[in-house]
Motif scaffolding. Structure first.
Motif, PDB file in Angstrom:
ATOM      1  N   GLN A  64       0.842  -1.264  -0.041  1.00 41.58           N
ATOM      2  CA  GLN A  64      -0.022   0.008   0.100  1.00 41.58           C
ATOM      3  C   GLN A  64       0.942   1.378   0.005  1.00 41.58           C
ATOM      4  OE1 GLN A  64      -3.201  -0.434  -0.658  1.00 41.58           O
ATOM      5  NE2 GLN A  64      -2.891  -2.760  -0.256  1.00 41.58           N
ATOM      6  N   SER A  67      -0.657   8.642   0.155  1.00 46.51           N
ATOM      7  CA  SER A  67      -1.085   9.243  -1.041  1.00 46.51           C
ATOM      8  C   SER A  67      -0.109  10.529  -1.249  1.00 46.51           C
ATOM      9  CB  SER A  67      -2.418   9.769  -1.063  1.00 46.51           C
ATOM     10  OG  SER A  67      -3.402   8.516  -0.869  1.00 46.51           O
ATOM     11  N   ILE A  90     -12.313   6.059   3.947  1.00 48.38           N
ATOM     12  CA  ILE A  90     -12.115   4.767   3.764  1.00 48.38           C
ATOM     13  C   ILE A  90     -10.692   4.445   3.239  1.00 48.38           C
ATOM     14  CG2 ILE A  90     -12.900   2.931   2.338  1.00 48.38           C
ATOM     15  CD1 ILE A  90     -15.728   4.585   2.548  1.00 48.38           C
ATOM     16  N   GLY A  93      -4.594   3.815   5.876  1.00 46.31           N
ATOM     17  CA  GLY A  93      -3.282   3.519   5.348  1.00 46.31           C
ATOM     18  C   GLY A  93      -2.279   3.829   6.523  1.00 46.31           C
ATOM     19  N   ILE A 111     -11.500   3.807   8.222  1.00 54.28           N
ATOM     20  CA  ILE A 111     -11.603   2.370   8.283  1.00 54.28           C
ATOM     21  C   ILE A 111     -10.452   1.900   7.355  1.00 54.28           C
ATOM     22  CG2 ILE A 111     -13.525   2.189   6.515  1.00 54.28           C
ATOM     23  CD1 ILE A 111     -14.572  -0.264   7.820  1.00 54.28           C
ATOM     24  N   ASN A 114      -6.663  -3.698   5.489  1.00 51.14           N
ATOM     25  CA  ASN A 114      -5.383  -4.331   6.190  1.00 51.14           C
ATOM     26  C   ASN A 114      -5.165  -4.332   7.468  1.00 51.14           C
ATOM     27  OD1 ASN A 114      -2.570  -4.876   6.507  1.00 51.14           O
ATOM     28  ND2 ASN A 114      -2.352  -5.290   4.402  1.00 51.14           N
ATOM     29  N   LEU A 117      -1.843  -2.677   8.772  1.00 52.43           N
ATOM     30  CA  LEU A 117      -1.632  -1.169   8.631  1.00 52.43           C
ATOM     31  C   LEU A 117      -2.649  -0.932   9.570  1.00 52.43           C
ATOM     32  CD1 LEU A 117      -1.800  -0.723   4.785  1.00 52.43           C
ATOM     33  CD2 LEU A 117       0.225  -0.374   6.393  1.00 52.43           C
ATOM     34  N   GLY A 137     -12.094  -3.192   8.538  1.00 51.45           N
ATOM     35  CA  GLY A 137     -13.031  -3.792   7.965  1.00 51.45           C
ATOM     36  C   GLY A 137     -13.148  -3.363   6.520  1.00 51.45           C
ATOM     37  N   ASP A 138     -14.109  -3.703   5.841  1.00 53.21           N
ATOM     38  CA  ASP A 138     -14.413  -3.673   4.409  1.00 53.21           C
ATOM     39  C   ASP A 138     -15.255  -2.161   4.390  1.00 53.21           C
ATOM     40  OD1 ASP A 138     -15.156  -3.275   1.911  1.00 53.21           O
ATOM     41  OD2 ASP A 138     -16.234  -5.050   1.784  1.00 53.21           O
ATOM     42  N   GLY A 139     -14.430  -1.115   4.195  1.00 49.42           N
ATOM     43  CA  GLY A 139     -14.891   0.217   3.901  1.00 49.42           C
ATOM     44  C   GLY A 139     -15.842   0.405   2.797  1.00 49.42           C
ATOM     45  N   THR A 155      -9.934   6.746  -0.251  1.00 48.68           N
ATOM     46  CA  THR A 155      -8.590   6.960  -0.674  1.00 48.68           C
ATOM     47  C   THR A 155      -7.983   5.632  -1.167  1.00 48.68           C
ATOM     48  OG1 THR A 155      -7.805   6.155   1.175  1.00 48.68           O
ATOM     49  CG2 THR A 155      -8.228   8.558   1.140  1.00 48.68           C
ATOM     50  N   PRO A 210      -6.003  -0.290  -5.710  1.00 42.91           N
ATOM     51  CA  PRO A 210      -7.541  -0.669  -5.753  1.00 42.91           C
ATOM     52  C   PRO A 210      -8.191  -0.673  -4.537  1.00 42.91           C
ATOM     53  CG  PRO A 210      -5.888  -2.356  -6.818  1.00 42.91           C
ATOM     54  CD  PRO A 210      -5.301  -1.338  -5.947  1.00 42.91           C
ATOM     55  N   GLY A 213     -12.648  -5.494  -1.317  1.00 41.30           N
ATOM     56  CA  GLY A 213     -13.913  -5.588  -0.575  1.00 41.30           C
ATOM     57  C   GLY A 213     -15.098  -5.845  -1.532  1.00 41.30           C
TER      58      GLY A 213
HETATM   59  N1  SAM Z   1      -5.320   7.409   3.273  1.00 41.09           N
HETATM   60  C1  SAM Z   1      -4.107   7.012   3.143  1.00 41.09           C
HETATM   61  C2  SAM Z   1      -2.988   7.640   3.846  1.00 41.09           C
HETATM   62  O1  SAM Z   1      -3.092   8.651   4.168  1.00 41.09           O
HETATM   63  O2  SAM Z   1      -1.773   7.113   3.961  1.00 41.09           O
HETATM   64  C3  SAM Z   1      -3.624   6.279   1.898  1.00 41.09           C
HETATM   65  C4  SAM Z   1      -4.543   5.304   1.625  1.00 41.09           C
HETATM   66  S1  SAM Z   1      -3.632   4.095   0.597  1.00 41.09           S
HETATM   67  C5  SAM Z   1      -3.764   4.984  -0.908  1.00 41.09           C
HETATM   68  C6  SAM Z   1      -5.220   3.072   0.094  1.00 41.09           C
HETATM   69  C7  SAM Z   1      -5.691   2.301   1.500  1.00 41.09           C
HETATM   70  O3  SAM Z   1      -7.078   1.709   1.186  1.00 41.09           O
HETATM   71  C8  SAM Z   1      -4.720   1.116   1.792  1.00 41.09           C
HETATM   72  O4  SAM Z   1      -4.279   1.292   2.993  1.00 41.09           O
HETATM   73  C9  SAM Z   1      -5.632  -0.191   1.454  1.00 41.09           C
HETATM   74  O5  SAM Z   1      -5.537  -1.167   2.484  1.00 41.09           O
HETATM   75  C10 SAM Z   1      -6.915   0.580   2.138  1.00 41.09           C
HETATM   76  N2  SAM Z   1      -8.306  -0.284   1.521  1.00 41.09           N
HETATM   77  C11 SAM Z   1      -8.360  -0.870   0.256  1.00 41.09           C
HETATM   78  N3  SAM Z   1      -9.642  -1.479   0.148  1.00 41.09           N
HETATM   79  C12 SAM Z   1     -10.130  -1.165   1.355  1.00 41.09           C
HETATM   80  C13 SAM Z   1     -11.467  -1.338   1.874  1.00 41.09           C
HETATM   81  N4  SAM Z   1     -12.376  -1.737   1.189  1.00 41.09           N
HETATM   82  N5  SAM Z   1     -11.825  -0.889   3.109  1.00 41.09           N
HETATM   83  C14 SAM Z   1     -10.864  -0.198   3.772  1.00 41.09           C
HETATM   84  N6  SAM Z   1      -9.890   0.200   3.179  1.00 41.09           N
HETATM   85  C15 SAM Z   1      -9.349  -0.195   2.215  1.00 41.09           C
END
Ligand code: SAM
Length: 218
Positions: A64, A67, A90, A93, A111, A114, A117, A137-139, A155, A210, A213
């Protein structure tokens, strides 16, 4: 607010980053001030520390990323945060985006899918004085028990706009979400004008990891 060590070097680099964000079109002074107040290098491990103020995404482990600052600023501008807004993020990270939202006075619920994380950020954010509510969980299904929200920010890149998220917005609420294929997504701002009317605005393309979920890619 922040309890870790900051330095003149890092403060200087933050000012440069803010100049870059201004040059790229970020105008909201409260957001630029939040970028000044949230030390991005706190969210980096030591091997990448010297890159913390580059306007780029970087790995945070588990495949991951944290951003790109411009992306964080752009999504935050679209959200039009007012102090006290109840915001669902959502994809916690690294917790950096959550830190920016917290700094703007939002009541942040975040939420993360992973587990590694989630555990790491849940321990880390209180250490630097960022107080948010963390969930694992699954956001892509939102957070029904905490709904409705004033604002929702996704995000990670989604294949479609999850209908569940629109249902969890208040009237007048805003959902900011990148939607597209696995490589490239268009940033969308959806404003819930009434229960039946959604105003959709489209912006530039971005490249996110991606969204996983039920309403994501798997
Ligand atoms: N906002 C984060 C930051 O400030 O560091 C960056 C996020 S990173 C680009 C995307 C995150 O979304 C990853 O940590 C990933 O595990 C999480 N993710 C992916 N699908 C998700 C879901 N269904 N629910 C929650 N988190 C999810």
């Amino acid at each position: 607010m922040f309890k870790l060590e900051d330095s003149y070097l890092h403060k200087g680099k933050r000012r440069e980053l803010i100049r870059t964000l201004r040059n790229k079109g970020i105008r909201n002074e409260a957001i630029l001030e939040a970028f000044n107040n949230v030390p991005r290098h706190f969210f980096f491990d030591s091997a990448l520390l010297s890159h913390a103020y580059e306007d780029k995404a970087f790995p945070i482990g588990e495949g991951q990323t944290i951003s790109q600052p411009y992306t964080v600023a752009f999504q935050t501008e679209l959200l039009s945060i007012n102090p006290g807004d109840k915001v669902l993020e959502i994809g916690t990270g690294s917790g950096y985006q959550a830190g920016i939202l917290y700094c703007l006075g939002a009541n942040v619920h975040s939420i993360e899918y992973n587990k590694v994380l989630y555990e790491r950020t849940k321990k880390f954010l209180p250490k630097i004085g960022v107080k948010i509510k963390h969930y694992h969980g699954d956001g892509s299904l939102g957070l029904p028990n905490q709904a409705p929200f004033d604002k929702i920010i996704v995000t990670a890149g989604a294949p479609v706009v999850p209908k569940t998220l629109l249902l969890q917005l208040k009237i007048g609420g805003i959902l900011v979400i990148p939607v597209g294929d696995r490589k490239k997504q268009q940033m969308l701002k959806l404003t819930k004008q009434t229960n039946k009317q959604i105003l959709k605005e489209s912006f530039d393309n971005f490249s996110f990891v991606p969204l996983r979920g039920d309403e994501g890619w798997e």
